[in-house]
Design a protein around this motif. Structure first.
Motif, PDB file in Angstrom:
ATOM      1  N   ALA A 122     -10.231  11.507  -5.171  1.00  0.00           N
ATOM      2  CA  ALA A 122      -9.960  10.749  -6.504  1.00  0.00           C
ATOM      3  C   ALA A 122     -10.176  11.822  -7.574  1.00  0.00           C
ATOM      4  CB  ALA A 122     -10.952   9.540  -6.306  1.00  0.00           C
ATOM      5  N   MET A 123     -11.641  12.473  -7.241  1.00  0.00           N
ATOM      6  CA  MET A 123     -11.684  13.712  -8.201  1.00  0.00           C
ATOM      7  C   MET A 123     -10.925  14.699  -8.468  1.00  0.00           C
ATOM      8  SD  MET A 123     -14.488  12.440 -10.157  1.00  0.00           S
ATOM      9  CE  MET A 123     -14.423  14.034 -10.942  1.00  0.00           C
ATOM     10  N   ALA A 124     -10.449  15.048  -7.182  1.00  0.00           N
ATOM     11  CA  ALA A 124      -9.341  16.188  -7.177  1.00  0.00           C
ATOM     12  C   ALA A 124      -8.230  15.732  -8.092  1.00  0.00           C
ATOM     13  CB  ALA A 124      -8.919  16.582  -5.911  1.00  0.00           C
ATOM     14  N   LEU A 125      -7.741  14.448  -7.667  1.00  0.00           N
ATOM     15  CA  LEU A 125      -6.470  13.975  -8.351  1.00  0.00           C
ATOM     16  C   LEU A 125      -6.813  13.733  -9.979  1.00  0.00           C
ATOM     17  CD1 LEU A 125      -5.299  11.647  -5.935  1.00  0.00           C
ATOM     18  CD2 LEU A 125      -4.134  13.266  -6.653  1.00  0.00           C
ATOM     19  N   LEU A 126      -7.999  13.250 -10.212  1.00  0.00           N
ATOM     20  CA  LEU A 126      -8.320  13.229 -11.523  1.00  0.00           C
ATOM     21  C   LEU A 126      -8.422  14.430 -12.586  1.00  0.00           C
ATOM     22  CD1 LEU A 126     -10.900  10.266 -11.588  1.00  0.00           C
ATOM     23  CD2 LEU A 126      -8.618  10.245 -12.615  1.00  0.00           C
ATOM     24  N   GLU A 127      -8.867  15.422 -11.559  1.00  0.00           N
ATOM     25  CA  GLU A 127      -8.865  16.970 -12.239  1.00  0.00           C
ATOM     26  C   GLU A 127      -7.426  17.268 -12.596  1.00  0.00           C
ATOM     27  OE1 GLU A 127     -11.309  18.807 -13.096  1.00  0.00           O
ATOM     28  OE2 GLU A 127     -13.165  17.855 -12.135  1.00  0.00           O
ATOM     29  N   ARG A 128      -6.841  16.990 -11.516  1.00  0.00           N
ATOM     30  CA  ARG A 128      -5.291  17.615 -11.670  1.00  0.00           C
ATOM     31  C   ARG A 128      -4.530  16.983 -12.930  1.00  0.00           C
ATOM     32  NH1 ARG A 128      -0.975  16.492  -6.821  1.00  0.00           N
ATOM     33  NH2 ARG A 128       0.875  16.538  -7.826  1.00  0.00           N
ATOM     34  N   VAL A 129      -4.971  15.794 -13.316  1.00  0.00           N
ATOM     35  CA  VAL A 129      -4.237  15.192 -14.461  1.00  0.00           C
ATOM     36  C   VAL A 129      -4.961  15.453 -15.819  1.00  0.00           C
ATOM     37  CG1 VAL A 129      -3.012  13.504 -13.051  1.00  0.00           C
ATOM     38  CG2 VAL A 129      -4.934  12.798 -14.285  1.00  0.00           C
ATOM     39  N   GLY A 130      -6.237  16.063 -15.481  1.00  0.00           N
ATOM     40  CA  GLY A 130      -6.947  16.509 -16.727  1.00  0.00           C
ATOM     41  C   GLY A 130      -7.778  15.437 -17.290  1.00  0.00           C
ATOM     42  N   LEU A 131      -8.220  14.602 -16.184  1.00  0.00           N
ATOM     43  CA  LEU A 131      -9.144  13.875 -16.495  1.00  0.00           C
ATOM     44  C   LEU A 131     -10.549  13.778 -15.653  1.00  0.00           C
ATOM     45  CD1 LEU A 131      -6.986  10.252 -16.456  1.00  0.00           C
ATOM     46  CD2 LEU A 131      -7.919  11.633 -18.343  1.00  0.00           C
ATOM     47  N   GLY A 132     -10.977  15.092 -15.299  1.00  0.00           N
ATOM     48  CA  GLY A 132     -12.053  15.236 -14.563  1.00  0.00           C
ATOM     49  C   GLY A 132     -13.387  14.702 -15.265  1.00  0.00           C
ATOM     50  N   ASP A 133     -13.412  14.844 -16.502  1.00  0.00           N
ATOM     51  CA  ASP A 133     -14.700  14.431 -17.360  1.00  0.00           C
ATOM     52  C   ASP A 133     -14.677  13.087 -17.791  1.00  0.00           C
ATOM     53  OD1 ASP A 133     -12.436  14.851 -19.043  1.00  0.00           O
ATOM     54  OD2 ASP A 133     -13.408  15.474 -20.521  1.00  0.00           O
ATOM     55  N   GLN A 143       0.826  -1.188  -0.169  1.00  0.00           N
ATOM     56  CA  GLN A 143      -0.013  -0.027   0.001  1.00  0.00           C
ATOM     57  C   GLN A 143       0.817   1.108  -0.137  1.00  0.00           C
ATOM     58  OE1 GLN A 143      -2.951  -0.063   3.193  1.00  0.00           O
ATOM     59  NE2 GLN A 143      -2.935  -2.233   3.040  1.00  0.00           N
ATOM     60  N   LYS A 144       2.142   1.051   0.486  1.00  0.00           N
ATOM     61  CA  LYS A 144       3.034   2.147   0.748  1.00  0.00           C
ATOM     62  C   LYS A 144       3.851   2.271  -0.807  1.00  0.00           C
ATOM     63  CE  LYS A 144       3.271   1.526   5.396  1.00  0.00           C
ATOM     64  NZ  LYS A 144       4.058   1.009   6.436  1.00  0.00           N
ATOM     65  N   ILE A 145       3.760   1.343  -1.608  1.00  0.00           N
ATOM     66  CA  ILE A 145       4.387   1.421  -2.765  1.00  0.00           C
ATOM     67  C   ILE A 145       3.296   1.501  -4.312  1.00  0.00           C
ATOM     68  CG2 ILE A 145       6.286   0.177  -4.173  1.00  0.00           C
ATOM     69  CD1 ILE A 145       7.097  -1.168  -1.759  1.00  0.00           C
ATOM     70  N   GLY A 146       3.401   2.644  -4.697  1.00  0.00           N
ATOM     71  CA  GLY A 146       2.591   2.625  -5.910  1.00  0.00           C
ATOM     72  C   GLY A 146       3.298   2.244  -7.124  1.00  0.00           C
ATOM     73  N   MET A 147       2.608   1.238  -7.910  1.00  0.00           N
ATOM     74  CA  MET A 147       3.425   0.863  -9.210  1.00  0.00           C
ATOM     75  C   MET A 147       2.675   1.111 -10.362  1.00  0.00           C
ATOM     76  SD  MET A 147       5.776  -2.424  -9.673  1.00  0.00           S
ATOM     77  CE  MET A 147       6.765  -2.853 -11.130  1.00  0.00           C
ATOM     78  N   VAL A 148       3.288   1.640 -11.481  1.00  0.00           N
ATOM     79  CA  VAL A 148       2.478   1.893 -12.798  1.00  0.00           C
ATOM     80  C   VAL A 148       3.205   0.988 -13.862  1.00  0.00           C
ATOM     81  CG1 VAL A 148       1.760   3.704 -14.188  1.00  0.00           C
ATOM     82  CG2 VAL A 148       1.984   4.069 -11.775  1.00  0.00           C
ATOM     83  N   PHE A 149       2.384   0.319 -14.563  1.00  0.00           N
ATOM     84  CA  PHE A 149       3.058  -0.521 -15.464  1.00  0.00           C
ATOM     85  C   PHE A 149       2.954   0.067 -16.835  1.00  0.00           C
ATOM     86  CE2 PHE A 149       1.186  -2.842 -12.022  1.00  0.00           C
ATOM     87  CZ  PHE A 149       2.342  -3.867 -11.700  1.00  0.00           C
ATOM     88  N   GLN A 150       3.829  -0.648 -17.828  1.00  0.00           N
ATOM     89  CA  GLN A 150       3.707   0.006 -19.310  1.00  0.00           C
ATOM     90  C   GLN A 150       2.321  -0.370 -19.749  1.00  0.00           C
ATOM     91  OE1 GLN A 150       7.077  -1.855 -21.427  1.00  0.00           O
ATOM     92  NE2 GLN A 150       6.017  -1.682 -23.420  1.00  0.00           N
ATOM     93  N   ASP A 151       1.518  -1.296 -19.559  1.00  0.00           N
ATOM     94  CA  ASP A 151       0.266  -1.508 -20.249  1.00  0.00           C
ATOM     95  C   ASP A 151      -0.740  -1.139 -19.109  1.00  0.00           C
ATOM     96  OD1 ASP A 151       1.021  -3.689 -18.530  1.00  0.00           O
ATOM     97  OD2 ASP A 151       0.763  -5.172 -19.850  1.00  0.00           O
ATOM     98  N   TYR A 152      -0.520  -0.100 -18.358  1.00  0.00           N
ATOM     99  CA  TYR A 152      -1.432   0.780 -17.767  1.00  0.00           C
ATOM    100  C   TYR A 152      -2.302  -0.142 -16.469  1.00  0.00           C
ATOM    101  CZ  TYR A 152      -1.749   2.164 -22.602  1.00  0.00           C
ATOM    102  OH  TYR A 152      -1.542   2.565 -23.941  1.00  0.00           O
ATOM    103  N   LEU A 192      -1.516   6.815  -7.076  1.00  0.00           N
ATOM    104  CA  LEU A 192      -1.107   7.878  -6.117  1.00  0.00           C
ATOM    105  C   LEU A 192      -2.346   8.181  -4.912  1.00  0.00           C
ATOM    106  CD1 LEU A 192       0.991   9.946  -6.696  1.00  0.00           C
ATOM    107  CD2 LEU A 192      -0.752  11.576  -7.966  1.00  0.00           C
ATOM    108  N   VAL A 193      -3.523   7.490  -5.271  1.00  0.00           N
ATOM    109  CA  VAL A 193      -4.427   8.002  -4.479  1.00  0.00           C
ATOM    110  C   VAL A 193      -4.328   7.510  -2.894  1.00  0.00           C
ATOM    111  CG1 VAL A 193      -6.264   6.171  -4.976  1.00  0.00           C
ATOM    112  CG2 VAL A 193      -7.137   8.267  -4.354  1.00  0.00           C
ATOM    113  N   VAL A 194      -3.549   6.320  -3.018  1.00  0.00           N
ATOM    114  CA  VAL A 194      -3.485   5.767  -1.536  1.00  0.00           C
ATOM    115  C   VAL A 194      -2.145   6.497  -0.777  1.00  0.00           C
ATOM    116  CG1 VAL A 194      -4.305   3.423  -2.221  1.00  0.00           C
ATOM    117  CG2 VAL A 194      -1.653   4.042  -2.645  1.00  0.00           C
TER     118      VAL A 194
END
Ligand SMILES: Nc1ncnc2c1ncn2[C@@H]1O[C@H](COP(=O)(O)OP(=O)(O)O)[C@@H](O)[C@H]1O
Ligand SMILES: [Mg+2]
Lengths: 217, 248
Positions: free
Chosen positions: B122-133, B82-91, B156-158
């Protein structure tokens, strides 16, 4: 076509259709449960159970239902186990269906991509949370068409129940033909009875599939 | 123990069958640091990241997160992850959930935080990366760049102590690479601790506090970006960097 014959004997068909549907449903529900358990044992490669489930799947899918029923009805009594025709029909159908369902559920489970499992793990989800939130919903939509096809296949397989003297639809039709030689009427009613039983199921499944498809699942 | 150390790797060894992929790596990442990991394809960058978060069993050495051992297959792992965020090549977004549900899954199910609070964040973070809509969209309705930004938000949200990004733009069309890298730059600027594997050298130079070149299962060179990209210590690094430039 003798209308009066049909009018006179259709209640017999309804009666035997109810029996066919009852045993069919019980057998199918059991086969879904057996299939899920087997698929889980195989997916999670649980020692021993995995091998048993795999062997059972092959055995049930590669022997005809009528042979399985004969074994239950005529074979087991020799070993001192006597089952009623109803129990034989239910158990036989569940045995056959369990194998097919196991394959269908397993194909859904293995379709879930490794990336999704690793993504779930790295979010901190435990095995159970991963199963219920990530694996099952995805597996379900992949398995659904095959499971529906199995249900229809199993409903049709109920037509061999008469071999163990269950008074099902087939039995009723054969009986009437034997007694009155009214082959055309008896068989026509048989076809209609099966259509009434299976066609709605088929239509509902098709609609469901279309909806799932539209939802993009 | 130093409070500042987020991840500490000591003598890490990883073997696949006969092949020694990681042959004794030491690595320390401090709070707020952005470390960029580069190296030829197949040198074990992904494997290293996977070991850091317990996705792979290791054959030697140890990995610590804030002093706690990260051990493959252990029950304690779920807590550490939970303290390690991992993002993969294929989402790796879950296709049967909306973007918002993807993002809210871990905070709700794992951290068991209240739904209202999670949704707002979650919404605030999505807004921040331009995905609010796009919150109510399914991943299949998003472009690759949008999916990858959503995946970043999901990690990021955790509120992880460290983010591990594994070639997160490698599967994207060129015009989408920027929008994703900008998000990462923004995170780096705001003090996120990250280990980033990338083949985008200009981005690496811009984002890194430290660049590490891996090859042959070991760390070949480790330097600040200005030094690494313009005056590398090792011939291996110079040779590697030359594969990214073109001359007539
Ligand atoms: N699950 C695995 N089984 C066997 N070999 C693997 C496995 N995963 C990766 N490898 C091997 O380990 C090496 C490093 O892979 P990887 O970490 O993906 O490299 P990189 O990310 O630097 O391109 C490669 O040679 C790859 O073939
Ligand atoms: Mg890689």
């Amino acid at each position: 076509m003798d209308r009066s014959f049909i009018n006179k004997y259709y209640p017999l068909y309804i009666e035997s259709a109810v029996l066919t549907v009852t045993i069919g449903c019980m057998g199918i529900i059991l086969s879904v449960i057996i299939g899920m358990l087997c698929a889980l044992c195989r997916y999670y490669k649980i020692p021993i159970l995995n091998a048993i489930a795999a062997a059972y799947t092959e055995l049930s899918r590669n022997t005809p239902l009528i042979v399985q029923l004969f074994f239950l009805f005529f074979g087991l009594p020799k070993a001192g186990i006597v089952l009623s025709p109803e129990v034989c029909g239910t158990v036989g159908l569940a045995f056959l269906g369990g194998g097919y369902m196991s394959e269908s559920f397993l194909s859904g489970l293995v379709s879930v991509k490794k990336t999704h499992l690793e993504a779930a793990a790295s979010l901190g989800l435990n095995e159970l949370q991963t199963m219920t939130n990530v694996v099952f919903p995805q597996a379900a939509s992949v398995s659904a068409p095959a499971v529906c096809a199995n249900v229809i296949f199993l409903l049709k397989e109920t037509s061999v129940f008469s071999a163990v003297s269950l008074a099902d639809l087939m039995y009723t039709a054969k009986d009437l033909i034997g007694m009155y030689y009214s082959t055309t009427e008896a068989l026509t009613m048989l076809v209609i009875a099966y259509l009434i039983m299976i066609l709605p199921v088929s239509i509902v499944f098709t609609l469901l599939e279309r909806r799932m498809h539209r939802a993009g699942i | 123990m130093n409070e500042d150390i987020v991840i500490e790797v000591k003598g890490l060894k990883k073997v696949f069958g006969e092949n020694v992929i990681i042959n004794g790596i030491d690595l320390t990442v401090r709070k707020g640091e952005t470390v960029v990991l580069i190296g030829p394809s197949g040198c074990g960058k992904s494997t290293l990241l996977r070991c850091l978060n317990g996705l792979e069993p290791i054959q030697g050495g140890s990995v610590f997160l804030h002093g706690e051992p990260v051990e493959y297959g252990k029950r304690s792992l779920n807590k550490i992850r939970q303290k390690i965020g991992m993002v993969f090549q294929d989402y790796g977004l879950f296709p049967h959930m909306t973007v918002l549900d993807n993002v809210m899954l871990a905070p709700l199910k794992v951290q068991k935080r209240p739904k209202d609070e999670v949704k707002t964040e979650a919404m605030a973070l999505l807004e921040r990366v331009g995905l609010g809509d796009k919150a109510k969209s399914y991943p299949s309705q998003l472009s690759g760049g949008q999916q990858q930004r959503a995946a970043i938000v999901r990690s990021l949200v955790v509120n992880p102590d460290i983010m591990l990004l594994d070639e997160i733009t490698a599967a994207l069309d060129p015009e989408m690479v920027h929008e994703v890298l900008n998000v990462v730059l923004d995170l780096a600027k705001n003090g996120s601790t990250m280990i980033i594997v990338t083949h985008e050298m200009a981005f690496a130079e811009a984002v890194a506090d430290r660049v590490i070149l891996m090859d042959g299962g070991v760390i070949v060179e480790e330097n600040p970006p200005q030094k690494f990209f313009h005056d590398a210590d090792t011939e291996r690094a110079k040779k590697f960097l030359s594969t990214f430039s073109y001359s007539k």
